[in-house]
Design an enzyme around this catalytic site. Structure first.
Site, short mmCIF file in Angstrom:
data_model
loop_
_atom_site.label_atom_id
_atom_site.label_comp_id
_atom_site.label_asym_id
_atom_site.label_seq_id
_atom_site.Cartn_x
_atom_site.Cartn_y
_atom_site.Cartn_z
N SER A 18 0.86 -1.19 0.00
CA SER A 18 0.00 0.00 0.00
C SER A 18 0.89 1.23 0.00
CB SER A 18 -0.88 0.02 1.24
OG SER A 18 -1.54 1.26 1.37
N TYR B 160 -1.86 -0.12 10.15
CA TYR B 160 -1.97 -0.61 8.77
C TYR B 160 -0.73 -0.22 7.98
CZ TYR B 160 -3.81 -1.11 4.00
OH TYR B 160 -4.00 -1.46 2.68
N ALA B 161 -0.30 1.02 8.12
CA ALA B 161 0.89 1.49 7.42
C ALA B 161 2.13 0.70 7.83
CB ALA B 161 1.10 2.98 7.69
N ALA B 162 2.25 0.39 9.11
CA ALA B 162 3.40 -0.38 9.58
C ALA B 162 3.39 -1.78 8.99
CB ALA B 162 3.38 -0.45 11.11
N ALA B 163 2.24 -2.41 8.94
CA ALA B 163 2.15 -3.75 8.37
C ALA B 163 2.49 -3.73 6.88
CB ALA B 163 0.75 -4.32 8.58
N LYS B 164 1.97 -2.76 6.15
CA LYS B 164 2.24 -2.68 4.71
C LYS B 164 3.69 -2.28 4.44
CE LYS B 164 -1.70 -4.04 3.11
NZ LYS B 164 -1.83 -5.24 2.28
#
Length: 140
Positions: free
Chosen positions: A32, A47-51
Site C-alpha cells: 500500500s 496498517y501502514a506499519a504492516a504494509k
C-alpha cells in the site's frame, strides 16, 4: 498484522520451496502507498506499519529467491474502490482524491492489471520492485 503481514509471510513460506525446486516462480504481494509514506492515509499507523513490513519482506525475498529465478514484487495501491474503502466518510474520500492527479480512486481491475503484468514473461527481469498503482498519488 495477522492479515496484512503474516498472511503474506506464510503464503511465501508455503510456495517458495516448490518454486526453488523448480527454479522458477513469481510472487506478487499487495502492499500500500501507506507503507511507503510511513503513515496511514487517514491516520491508520498500524496498517501502514504492516504494509511497510510487506515492502521490506518483498525486497528481502527478492534477494533471497533471485538465484532460483524467482521474482518477488509488490503492487502498492492508493485509494481503491473496494468493500474496505466503502466505509470512508465522503470528506475523507474527497481529501484523498484531491491528492491524486487522475482524480479518481483505483478499481480492482487496475490492481489486477499490474499483478498480471508482474506475473507475465514480460516482467521476467523485474524483481524487488514496489509498483505504485495510485493515480499519481506518490508522484514525488
Amino acid at each position: 498484522m495477522a492479515i496484512d503481514l503474516n498472511s503474506v509471510f506464510f503464503c511465501a513460506k508455503a510456495v517458495l520451496p516448490g518454486m526453488m525446486d523448480r527454479r522458477c516462480g513469481r510472487i506478487i504481494n499487495i502492499a500500500s502507498v501507506a507503507g511507503k509514506r510511513g503513515g496511514g492515509l487517514l491516520g491508520n499507523s498500524c496498517y501502514a506499519a504492516a504494509k511497510g513490513a510487506v515492502i521490506a519482506l518483498t525486497k528481502g525475498l527478492a534477494r533471497e529467491a533471485g538465484p532460483f529465478d524467482i521474482t518477488v514484487n509488490a503492487v502498492s495501491p492508493a485509494l481503491t474502490d473496494t468493500e474496505m474503502t466503502s466505509v470512508l466518510a465522503p470528506q475523507a474520500r474527497a481529501q484523498l482524491l484531491a491528492q491524486m492527479p487522475l482524480g479518481r480512486a483505483g478499481t480492482p481491475r487496475d490492481i489486477a492489471a499490474a499483478v498480471c503484468f508482474l506475473a507475465s514473461a514480460e516482467a521476467g527481469f523485474v524483481t524487488g520492485e514496489i509498483m505504485d498503482v495510485d493515480g499519481g498519488f506518490m508522484r514525488d
